[in-house]
Design a protein around this motif. Structure first.
Motif, PDB file in Angstrom:
ATOM      1  N   ILE A   1      72.678  41.481  13.136  1.00 22.04           N
ATOM      2  CA  ILE A   1      73.310  42.183  14.243  1.00 22.04           C
ATOM      3  C   ILE A   1      74.493  42.946  13.654  1.00 22.04           C
ATOM      4  CG2 ILE A   1      74.559  41.940  16.429  1.00 22.04           C
ATOM      5  CD1 ILE A   1      72.911  39.426  16.940  1.00 22.04           C
ATOM      6  N   VAL A   2      74.472  44.259  13.809  1.00 27.29           N
ATOM      7  CA  VAL A   2      75.492  45.110  13.201  1.00 27.29           C
ATOM      8  C   VAL A   2      76.013  46.116  14.223  1.00 27.29           C
ATOM      9  CG1 VAL A   2      74.571  44.914  10.874  1.00 27.29           C
ATOM     10  CG2 VAL A   2      73.742  46.712  12.356  1.00 27.29           C
ATOM     11  N   ALA A   3      77.132  46.743  13.871  1.00 27.24           N
ATOM     12  CA  ALA A   3      77.692  47.842  14.646  1.00 27.24           C
ATOM     13  C   ALA A   3      78.255  48.846  13.646  1.00 27.24           C
ATOM     14  CB  ALA A   3      78.781  47.359  15.578  1.00 27.24           C
ATOM     15  N   ASP A   4      78.059  50.116  13.922  1.00 27.49           N
ATOM     16  CA  ASP A   4      78.573  51.156  13.034  1.00 27.49           C
ATOM     17  C   ASP A   4      80.036  51.426  13.369  1.00 27.49           C
ATOM     18  OD1 ASP A   4      76.038  51.760  11.778  1.00 27.49           O
ATOM     19  OD2 ASP A   4      75.459  52.590  13.713  1.00 27.49           O
ATOM     20  N   THR A   5      80.816  51.752  12.364  1.00 23.63           N
ATOM     21  CA  THR A   5      82.201  52.157  12.567  1.00 23.63           C
ATOM     22  C   THR A   5      82.429  53.454  11.809  1.00 23.63           C
ATOM     23  OG1 THR A   5      84.511  51.491  12.408  1.00 23.63           O
ATOM     24  CG2 THR A   5      83.050  50.706  10.680  1.00 23.63           C
ATOM     25  N   VAL A   6      83.164  54.364  12.430  1.00 24.28           N
ATOM     26  CA  VAL A   6      83.389  55.667  11.827  1.00 24.28           C
ATOM     27  C   VAL A   6      84.730  56.209  12.310  1.00 24.28           C
ATOM     28  CG1 VAL A   6      82.190  56.950  13.641  1.00 24.28           C
ATOM     29  CG2 VAL A   6      82.300  57.906  11.360  1.00 24.28           C
TER      30      VAL A   6
ATOM     31  N   SER B   1      76.560  47.054  19.465  1.00 22.70           N
ATOM     32  CA  SER B   1      75.822  46.231  18.510  1.00 22.70           C
ATOM     33  C   SER B   1      74.321  46.456  18.642  1.00 22.70           C
ATOM     34  CB  SER B   1      76.116  44.753  18.737  1.00 22.70           C
ATOM     35  OG  SER B   1      77.473  44.498  18.544  1.00 22.70           O
ATOM     36  N   TYR B   2      73.632  46.382  17.528  1.00 23.63           N
ATOM     37  CA  TYR B   2      72.177  46.507  17.524  1.00 23.63           C
ATOM     38  C   TYR B   2      71.622  45.620  16.416  1.00 23.63           C
ATOM     39  CZ  TYR B   2      73.096  49.792  13.714  1.00 23.63           C
ATOM     40  OH  TYR B   2      73.528  50.367  12.559  1.00 23.63           O
ATOM     41  N   THR B   3      70.344  45.351  16.463  1.00 30.38           N
ATOM     42  CA  THR B   3      69.700  44.458  15.506  1.00 30.38           C
ATOM     43  C   THR B   3      68.905  45.273  14.487  1.00 30.38           C
ATOM     44  OG1 THR B   3      69.499  42.782  17.211  1.00 30.38           O
ATOM     45  CG2 THR B   3      68.132  42.502  15.267  1.00 30.38           C
ATOM     46  N   THR B   4      69.070  44.929  13.214  1.00 30.83           N
ATOM     47  CA  THR B   4      68.257  45.530  12.161  1.00 30.83           C
ATOM     48  C   THR B   4      67.451  44.435  11.485  1.00 30.83           C
ATOM     49  OG1 THR B   4      69.953  45.292  10.467  1.00 30.83           O
ATOM     50  CG2 THR B   4      69.943  47.346  11.706  1.00 30.83           C
TER      51      THR B   4
END
Length: 104
Positions: free
Chosen positions: A46-51, A34-37
């Motif tokens: 607060i988001v997290a990338d999914t791939v 998780s990281y903050t944009t």
């Protein structure tokens, strides 16, 4: 008679080896830490990338530790690396991406 049994056994062995070699790649579902944009109007998220990543069959998904993620910032694409947690997708039986990763 003995030659016929050996020929049938070799044919069955060839079929089994051929079927096992058909799957040349595997699919990994990866979620970043998780990281903050901050949006232009100063709202924090607060988001997290999914791939989903397609890798060679000899590669294990749990060995993917970091991925490069491209983002559009100020009109330019910026690549940053993020730590990820990956699990293998069984594309033969699972039709959706798992919602949660098992914790190790």
């Amino acid at each position: 008679m003995k030659t016929k049994k050996i020929a049938v056994a070799l044919l069955l062995l060839a079929v089994v080896v051929t079927l096992g070699a058909c799957k040349k790649s595997r699919f990994c579902h990866c979620i970043s830490e998780s990281y903050t944009t901050v949006t232009p109007d100063s709202v924090r998220h607060i988001v997290a990338d999914t791939v989903v990543v397609n890798v060679d069959r000899s590669f294990k998904c749990k060995h993917l530790l970091e991925l490069g993620i491209q983002e559009l910032k100020n009109g330019e694409y910026v690549t940053s690396t993020r730590k990820v947690d990956c699990v293998e997708l069984d594309v033969d039986s699972v039709t959706t991406i798992p919602q949660e990763h098992p914790t190790d």
